[in-house]
Design an enzyme around this catalytic site. Structure first.
Site, PDB file in Angstrom:
ATOM      1  N   GLY A 161      -0.103   4.839  -0.703  1.00 31.98           N
ATOM      2  CA  GLY A 161      -1.190   5.393   0.118  1.00 31.98           C
ATOM      3  C   GLY A 161      -0.704   6.398   1.140  1.00 31.98           C
ATOM      4  O   GLY A 161       0.494   6.649   1.276  1.00 31.98           O
ATOM      5  N   ARG A 190     -19.677  -5.265   5.804  1.00 31.41           N
ATOM      6  CA  ARG A 190     -18.411  -5.738   6.385  1.00 31.41           C
ATOM      7  C   ARG A 190     -18.006  -7.095   5.791  1.00 31.41           C
ATOM      8  O   ARG A 190     -16.836  -7.374   5.583  1.00 31.41           O
ATOM      9  CB  ARG A 190     -18.564  -5.833   7.907  1.00 31.41           C
ATOM     10  CG  ARG A 190     -17.249  -5.942   8.635  1.00 31.41           C
ATOM     11  CD  ARG A 190     -17.405  -5.890  10.143  1.00 31.41           C
ATOM     12  NE  ARG A 190     -16.164  -6.301  10.786  1.00 31.41           N
ATOM     13  CZ  ARG A 190     -15.149  -5.497  11.030  1.00 31.41           C
ATOM     14  NH1 ARG A 190     -15.201  -4.230  10.681  1.00 31.41           N
ATOM     15  NH2 ARG A 190     -14.050  -5.947  11.614  1.00 31.41           N
ATOM     16  N   GLY A 228       0.849  -1.200   0.000  1.00 32.95           N
ATOM     17  CA  GLY A 228       0.000   0.000   0.000  1.00 32.95           C
ATOM     18  C   GLY A 228       0.874   1.235   0.000  1.00 32.95           C
ATOM     19  O   GLY A 228       0.543   2.272   0.575  1.00 32.95           O
ATOM     20  N   ARG A 256     -13.006   0.204   2.991  1.00 32.66           N
ATOM     21  CA  ARG A 256     -14.462   0.053   3.031  1.00 32.66           C
ATOM     22  C   ARG A 256     -15.109   1.211   2.276  1.00 32.66           C
ATOM     23  O   ARG A 256     -14.867   2.374   2.588  1.00 32.66           O
ATOM     24  CB  ARG A 256     -14.936   0.048   4.483  1.00 32.66           C
ATOM     25  CG  ARG A 256     -16.377  -0.383   4.626  1.00 32.66           C
ATOM     26  CD  ARG A 256     -16.686  -0.644   6.085  1.00 32.66           C
ATOM     27  NE  ARG A 256     -18.031  -1.154   6.254  1.00 32.66           N
ATOM     28  CZ  ARG A 256     -18.490  -1.652   7.387  1.00 32.66           C
ATOM     29  NH1 ARG A 256     -17.707  -1.723   8.430  1.00 32.66           N
ATOM     30  NH2 ARG A 256     -19.731  -2.087   7.482  1.00 32.66           N
ATOM     31  N   ALA A 274       1.521   5.088   4.293  1.00 33.76           N
ATOM     32  CA  ALA A 274       2.893   4.837   3.845  1.00 33.76           C
ATOM     33  C   ALA A 274       3.651   6.147   3.635  1.00 33.76           C
ATOM     34  O   ALA A 274       4.832   6.256   3.972  1.00 33.76           O
ATOM     35  CB  ALA A 274       2.887   4.017   2.559  1.00 33.76           C
ATOM     36  N   HIS A 307      -9.031  -4.838  16.588  1.00 36.27           N
ATOM     37  CA  HIS A 307      -8.842  -3.437  16.215  1.00 36.27           C
ATOM     38  C   HIS A 307     -10.127  -2.966  15.536  1.00 36.27           C
ATOM     39  O   HIS A 307     -10.206  -2.808  14.327  1.00 36.27           O
ATOM     40  CB  HIS A 307      -7.634  -3.287  15.280  1.00 36.27           C
ATOM     41  CG  HIS A 307      -7.482  -1.894  14.746  1.00 36.27           C
ATOM     42  ND1 HIS A 307      -7.187  -0.827  15.559  1.00 36.27           N
ATOM     43  CD2 HIS A 307      -7.602  -1.388  13.506  1.00 36.27           C
ATOM     44  CE1 HIS A 307      -7.145   0.279  14.827  1.00 36.27           C
ATOM     45  NE2 HIS A 307      -7.392  -0.043  13.575  1.00 36.27           N
TER      46      HIS A 307
END
Length: 334
Positions: free
Chosen positions: A14, A98, A11, A92, A17, A187
């Site tokens: 993103g 979910r 990632g 999401r 990062a 989490h």
């Protein structure tokens, strides 16, 4: 100078990062005398953006950064890794169940787990950040049977740091004066931030947090929900998810794996639950208090658990069990 270590960040185009890579490259995580080969993985449509990140890392002219490799290929990215920080996941989207999110991520982490199994060093330390982090981490571990499951952990340090910060703000001290908070479980918004065993330094003396605050209803109510919902509050305010604080938490988590935890202190991370003494079912990726020495974590044992805590710990274990069952259904069909 020691031999360079290979560190992968997925990632990598993103925003987490973007906040993380400089800290890895400048020695804040693995130490000031540890050269690094940094491997950046993202999906093919992000390669243009990733090139920009690569240019910036080159332009930082960091003495420890021996090489930076940007790729969209798993066989290149996972080769001979010492550390894998798996930040990339399917986010999401509005109106997304979910379950659908879980399904998309099982596919990603099954593939990355298999790539770790095939290409990485068997001693690789794998840290999963991409959500749902606990179940993604379990999926990756199950897909990499030749790598010890103790080598896999997921990030709950951001929640841990959030809990420390809330206590510090309430008492008018710095977060550094607060230690041994615990995040139990997932989490997610069922996580349980527990300060029954936490200490705070006041006027040079260490005091229990409950004793220092003398406000049990806040500690059992607003404090818990504030930490549980902090991520959502940041998104609401910033219109983007936590990046700077997430990157800082990743650095803390990985640095503690690498160098160990300070004497008398424990931290929270999602690890495999096998053999824990807190009644959490085996084979879950659950956040526990741990101490780390020689790059190996151990559960903090023997903490007394009251009824309030027990109920919260069971609730988040139940959610993780359900997530795991759905994920494993997808895993067998993926």
């Amino acid at each position: 100078m020691s031999e360079p270590i290979r560190v992968l960040v997925t990632g990598a185009a993103g925003q987490i990062a973007y906040s993380l890579l400089y800290s890895i490259g400048n020695g804040s995580v693995f130490g000031k005398d540890q050269p690094i080969i940094l491997v950046l993985l993202d999906i093919t449509p992000m390669m243009g953006v990733l090139d920009g990140v690569l240019m910036e890392l080159q332009d930082c002219a960091l003495p420890l950064l021996k090489d930076v490799i940007a790729t969209d290929k798993e066989d290149v990215a996972f080769k001979d890794l010492d550390v894998a920080i798996l930040v990339g996941s399917m986010p999401r989207r509005e109106g997304m169940e979910r379950k659908d999110l879980l399904k998309a991520n099982v596919k990603i982490f099954k593939s990355q787990g298999a790539a770790l199994d095939k290409y990485a060093k068997k001693s690789v330390k794998v840290i999963v950040v991409g959500n749902p982090a606990n179940t993604n981490c379990l999926t990756a571990s199950k897909s990499a049977p030749s790598i010890p499951k103790e080598n896999f952990s997921c990030l709950t340090r951001l929640d841990h740091n959030r809990a420390k910060a809330q206590i510090a703000l309430k008492l008018g001290v710095t977060a550094n004066d607060v230690k041994n908070v615990i995040i139990w479980g997932n989490h997610s918004s069922t996580q349980y931030p527990d300060v029954n065993h936490a200490k705070v330094k006041l006027q040079g003396k260490e005091v229990g947090v409950y004793e220092a605050l003398k406000d049990d209803s806040w500690l059992k109510g607003e404090f818990v929900t504030t930490v549980q919902q902090r991520g959502a509050a940041v998104i609401k305010a910033r219109k983007l998810s936590s990046a700077m604080s997430a990157a800082k938490a990743i650095c803390d988590h990985v640095r503690d794996i690498w160098f160990g935890t300070p004497e008398g202190e424990f931290v929270s991370m999602g690890v495999i639950s096998d053999g824990n003494s807190y009644g959490v079912p085996d084979d879950l990726l659950y956040s526990f208090p741990v101490v780390i020495k020689n790059k190996t974590w151990k559960f903090v044992e023997g903490l007394p658990i009251n009824d309030f805590s027990r109920e919260k710990m069971d609730l988040t274990a139940k959610e993780l069990t359900e997530e795991k069952e759905s994920a494993f259904e997808f895993l067998s069909s993926a």
